[in-house]
Design a protein around this motif. Structure first.
Motif, PDB file in Angstrom:
ATOM      1  N   LYS A 105       0.823  -1.210   0.000  1.00 19.75           N
ATOM      2  CA  LYS A 105       0.000   0.000   0.000  1.00 19.75           C
ATOM      3  C   LYS A 105       0.854   1.255   0.000  1.00 19.75           C
ATOM      4  CE  LYS A 105      -3.942   2.136   2.344  1.00 19.75           C
ATOM      5  NZ  LYS A 105      -4.913   2.032   3.460  1.00 19.75           N
ATOM      6  N   MET A 106       2.018   1.206   0.648  1.00 24.14           N
ATOM      7  CA  MET A 106       2.904   2.370   0.691  1.00 24.14           C
ATOM      8  C   MET A 106       4.350   1.907   0.518  1.00 24.14           C
ATOM      9  SD  MET A 106       3.299   5.238   3.714  1.00 24.14           S
ATOM     10  CE  MET A 106       4.425   6.625   3.534  1.00 24.14           C
ATOM     11  N   PRO A 107       4.720   1.526  -0.715  1.00 19.92           N
ATOM     12  CA  PRO A 107       6.095   1.063  -0.945  1.00 19.92           C
ATOM     13  C   PRO A 107       7.092   2.212  -0.795  1.00 19.92           C
ATOM     14  CG  PRO A 107       4.930   1.273  -3.027  1.00 19.92           C
ATOM     15  CD  PRO A 107       3.913   1.512  -1.938  1.00 19.92           C
ATOM     16  N   ILE A 108       8.268   1.881  -0.295  1.00 18.13           N
ATOM     17  CA  ILE A 108       9.310   2.869  -0.054  1.00 18.13           C
ATOM     18  C   ILE A 108      10.600   2.387  -0.708  1.00 18.13           C
ATOM     19  CG2 ILE A 108      10.720   3.986   1.732  1.00 18.13           C
ATOM     20  CD1 ILE A 108       8.342   3.790   3.605  1.00 18.13           C
ATOM     21  N   GLN A 109      11.311   3.311  -1.326  1.00 22.13           N
ATOM     22  CA  GLN A 109      12.601   2.975  -1.910  1.00 22.13           C
ATOM     23  C   GLN A 109      13.703   3.069  -0.849  1.00 22.13           C
ATOM     24  OE1 GLN A 109      13.375   4.697  -5.893  1.00 22.13           O
ATOM     25  NE2 GLN A 109      11.373   5.690  -5.703  1.00 22.13           N
ATOM     26  N   SER A 110      14.804   2.383  -1.117  1.00 21.10           N
ATOM     27  CA  SER A 110      15.974   2.422  -0.219  1.00 21.10           C
ATOM     28  C   SER A 110      15.591   2.053   1.205  1.00 21.10           C
ATOM     29  CB  SER A 110      16.625   3.816  -0.232  1.00 21.10           C
ATOM     30  OG  SER A 110      16.860   4.268  -1.544  1.00 21.10           O
ATOM     31  N   VAL A 111      14.807   0.981   1.350  1.00 23.42           N
ATOM     32  CA  VAL A 111      14.248   0.622   2.661  1.00 23.42           C
ATOM     33  C   VAL A 111      15.318   0.377   3.728  1.00 23.42           C
ATOM     34  CG1 VAL A 111      12.791  -1.028   3.885  1.00 23.42           C
ATOM     35  CG2 VAL A 111      12.151  -0.267   1.614  1.00 23.42           C
ATOM     36  N   PRO A 112      16.399  -0.387   3.460  1.00 17.65           N
ATOM     37  CA  PRO A 112      17.403  -0.591   4.532  1.00 17.65           C
ATOM     38  C   PRO A 112      18.007   0.720   5.033  1.00 17.65           C
ATOM     39  CG  PRO A 112      17.717  -2.183   2.771  1.00 17.65           C
ATOM     40  CD  PRO A 112      16.722  -1.181   2.271  1.00 17.65           C
ATOM     41  N   GLY A 169      15.486  14.483  12.450  1.00 15.57           N
ATOM     42  CA  GLY A 169      16.096  15.072  11.266  1.00 15.57           C
ATOM     43  C   GLY A 169      16.599  14.017  10.291  1.00 15.57           C
ATOM     44  N   PHE A 170      17.229  12.980  10.801  1.00 16.49           N
ATOM     45  CA  PHE A 170      17.720  11.908   9.934  1.00 16.49           C
ATOM     46  C   PHE A 170      16.559  11.165   9.267  1.00 16.49           C
ATOM     47  CE2 PHE A 170      21.834  12.295  12.127  1.00 16.49           C
ATOM     48  CZ  PHE A 170      22.703  12.112  11.054  1.00 16.49           C
ATOM     49  N   ILE A 171      15.459  10.954  10.001  1.00 16.88           N
ATOM     50  CA  ILE A 171      14.295  10.271   9.418  1.00 16.88           C
ATOM     51  C   ILE A 171      13.717  11.089   8.270  1.00 16.88           C
ATOM     52  CG2 ILE A 171      11.938   9.496   9.865  1.00 16.88           C
ATOM     53  CD1 ILE A 171      12.827   8.849  12.747  1.00 16.88           C
ATOM     54  N   VAL A 172      13.527  12.382   8.493  1.00 17.24           N
ATOM     55  CA  VAL A 172      12.981  13.258   7.454  1.00 17.24           C
ATOM     56  C   VAL A 172      13.919  13.295   6.251  1.00 17.24           C
ATOM     57  CG1 VAL A 172      12.369  15.646   6.910  1.00 17.24           C
ATOM     58  CG2 VAL A 172      11.684  14.652   9.100  1.00 17.24           C
ATOM     59  N   LEU A 173      15.216  13.404   6.501  1.00 18.26           N
ATOM     60  CA  LEU A 173      16.202  13.440   5.410  1.00 18.26           C
ATOM     61  C   LEU A 173      16.159  12.149   4.596  1.00 18.26           C
ATOM     62  CD1 LEU A 173      18.695  14.868   4.107  1.00 18.26           C
ATOM     63  CD2 LEU A 173      20.101  13.571   5.716  1.00 18.26           C
ATOM     64  N   ALA A 174      16.089  11.000   5.284  1.00 17.98           N
ATOM     65  CA  ALA A 174      16.094   9.714   4.580  1.00 17.98           C
ATOM     66  C   ALA A 174      14.845   9.552   3.719  1.00 17.98           C
ATOM     67  CB  ALA A 174      16.190   8.575   5.594  1.00 17.98           C
ATOM     68  N   PHE A 175      13.688   9.896   4.256  1.00 18.83           N
ATOM     69  CA  PHE A 175      12.460   9.796   3.455  1.00 18.83           C
ATOM     70  C   PHE A 175      12.500  10.751   2.270  1.00 18.83           C
ATOM     71  CE2 PHE A 175      10.505   7.469   6.979  1.00 18.83           C
ATOM     72  CZ  PHE A 175       9.680   6.589   6.287  1.00 18.83           C
ATOM     73  N   GLY A 176      13.068  11.932   2.463  1.00 15.34           N
ATOM     74  CA  GLY A 176      13.128  12.904   1.384  1.00 15.34           C
ATOM     75  C   GLY A 176      14.094  12.524   0.287  1.00 15.34           C
ATOM     76  N   LEU A 177      15.145  11.758   0.624  1.00 13.02           N
ATOM     77  CA  LEU A 177      16.180  11.405  -0.364  1.00 13.02           C
ATOM     78  C   LEU A 177      16.158   9.918  -0.721  1.00 13.02           C
ATOM     79  CD1 LEU A 177      19.192  13.467   1.078  1.00 13.02           C
ATOM     80  CD2 LEU A 177      17.609  14.131  -0.744  1.00 13.02           C
ATOM     81  N   GLN A 178      15.016   9.264  -0.567  1.00 10.48           N
ATOM     82  CA  GLN A 178      14.956   7.822  -0.811  1.00 10.48           C
ATOM     83  C   GLN A 178      15.233   7.454  -2.261  1.00 10.48           C
ATOM     84  OE1 GLN A 178      10.734   6.181  -1.014  1.00 10.48           O
ATOM     85  NE2 GLN A 178      10.393   8.017   0.224  1.00 10.48           N
TER      86      GLN A 178
END
Length: 355
Positions: free
Chosen positions: A212-219, A279-288
């Motif tokens: 339903k909500m696939p994410i890239q660069s999951v690891p 901050g790291f979580i937001v950065l990772a989701f933004g740059l996936q």
């Protein structure tokens, strides 16, 4: 002898005896909420998860009360991980392009999953060094993962995430500086195990392109969600082993120790750690879209750079303090104690006269 209190010593910041069984409270609430609120149609593998949580609870309370050797604690953690991984069928099966790796061989996948569980469990155990830190980071991670699972309709794991977050929120009322109770190993090991199970499930669900909500660069995103406990633990282990010591030897090389050495209070250090993690979580989701390898290297590099800056600031402050001790400030001399200089004058008979 039962160690019901944490005794102050030269390594610890608190100056009085503080109860260490705070984990008992949110363990009971978490287990009750998980057992009651999980929908019956999504109950698998709830029984195995609850069994694993009970095993890690026994290990933690035994260590808090009478003490356990690192090897016995490790065995207990492996037993709990076995219940989740093998019986609960929770496993990291894909690396999603990390250094070109995709599907993993079965036995390598098992080893990687066990390693992940052991590292995450001990990461939360090791960052429980100042008031509110382990509880705040545990609350953040559990709430973020719980929200994701709620959106993707993984209700079992959503309930677990929110139950742990709620239990920690109640516990933090008594653990924020000045702490009136500590979670002890009873709590920190449980928080680590729950979040290890959630993060492995997150990698499985978020990496599914048909989800339903696939994410890239999951690891890489999973690493960012756990950046504070994971990076700090791996870094401290590396420092200890490079010096020929056991990775479980206590010292003051954790990130929170650096912040305390710079003069931050427990509350300030905890706030900096939590905001950094966000901050790291937001950065990772933004740059996936960067890809797993690039994003993981970027996150690791930023974390290493920030920790290096902290370490250098800490060393500079220590050097300044050491220099201040070695070179004391000049003391004022009372004016009445100052003697007037003597003037030597030569008379015509070449006799020295003292005036």
């Amino acid at each position: 002898m039962k160690h019901l209190y944490d005794e102050p010593d030269e390594r610890k910041s608190h100056k009085s005896r503080i109860p260490t069984l705070g984990g008992l409270g949110f363990f009971a609430g978490f287990m009750l909420a998980s057992a009651v609120c999980v929908p019956s149609q999504q109950a698998f593998p709830l029984q195995y998860l609850l069994a694993a949580f009970f095993v890690i609870f026994i290990v933690g309370i035994k260590d808090d009360l009478v003490g356990l050797s690192p090897m016995k604690k490790l065995v207990g953690q492996l037993v709990a991980a076995f219940a989740v991984i093998y019986l609960g069928n929770l496993q990291i099966r894909n690396m999603y392009g990390f250094f070109g790796m995709e599907e993993l061989p079965y036995h390598f996948s098992l080893l990687l999953t066990y390693f992940t569980f052991i590292v995450v469990i001990n990461a939360f155990n090791l960052i429980d060094g100042i008031d509110g830190l382990a509880g705040s980071i545990g609350l953040l991670v559990s709430a973020v993962l719980g929200a994701y699972f709620l959106y993707t309709n993984e209700l079992l794991y959503a309930v677990m995430g929110f139950a742990m977050a709620a239990g920690l929120a109640a516990f933090l009322i008594y653990n924020i500086t000045p702490a009136r109770i500590f979670m002890g190993d009873t709590g920190s090991l449980l928080v680590g195990l729950v979040n290890a199970a959630l993060i492995v499930k997150f990698i499985e669900v978020a990496g599914n392109p048909a989800g339903k909500m696939p994410i890239q660069s999951v690891p890489a995103i999973a690493f960012a969600i756990l950046i504070i406990p994971l990076f700090d633990t791996l870094r401290v282990f590396a420092i200890r082993m490079s010096r020929g010591r056991s990775p479980f030897t206590a010292d003051r090389h954790h990130i929170h120790h650096y912040m305390l050495a710079l003069g931050l209070t427990h509350s300030q250090a905890t706030l900096v750690a939590v905001l950094s993690n966000i901050g790291f979580i937001v950065l990772a989701f933004g740059l996936q879209d960067l890809g797993t390898t690039t994003l993981l290297c970027l996150i690791g590099g930023l974390a290493l750079g920030a920790t290096t800056v902290l370490f250098m600031l800490k060393k500079r402050k220590e050097n300044e303090a050491r220099a201040a001790i070695l070179v004391p400030e000049p003391q004022e001399i009372p004016s009445e104690s100052i003697t007037k200089p003597k003037i030597l004058r030569v008379n015509t008979e070449s006799i020295l006269q003292d005036k």
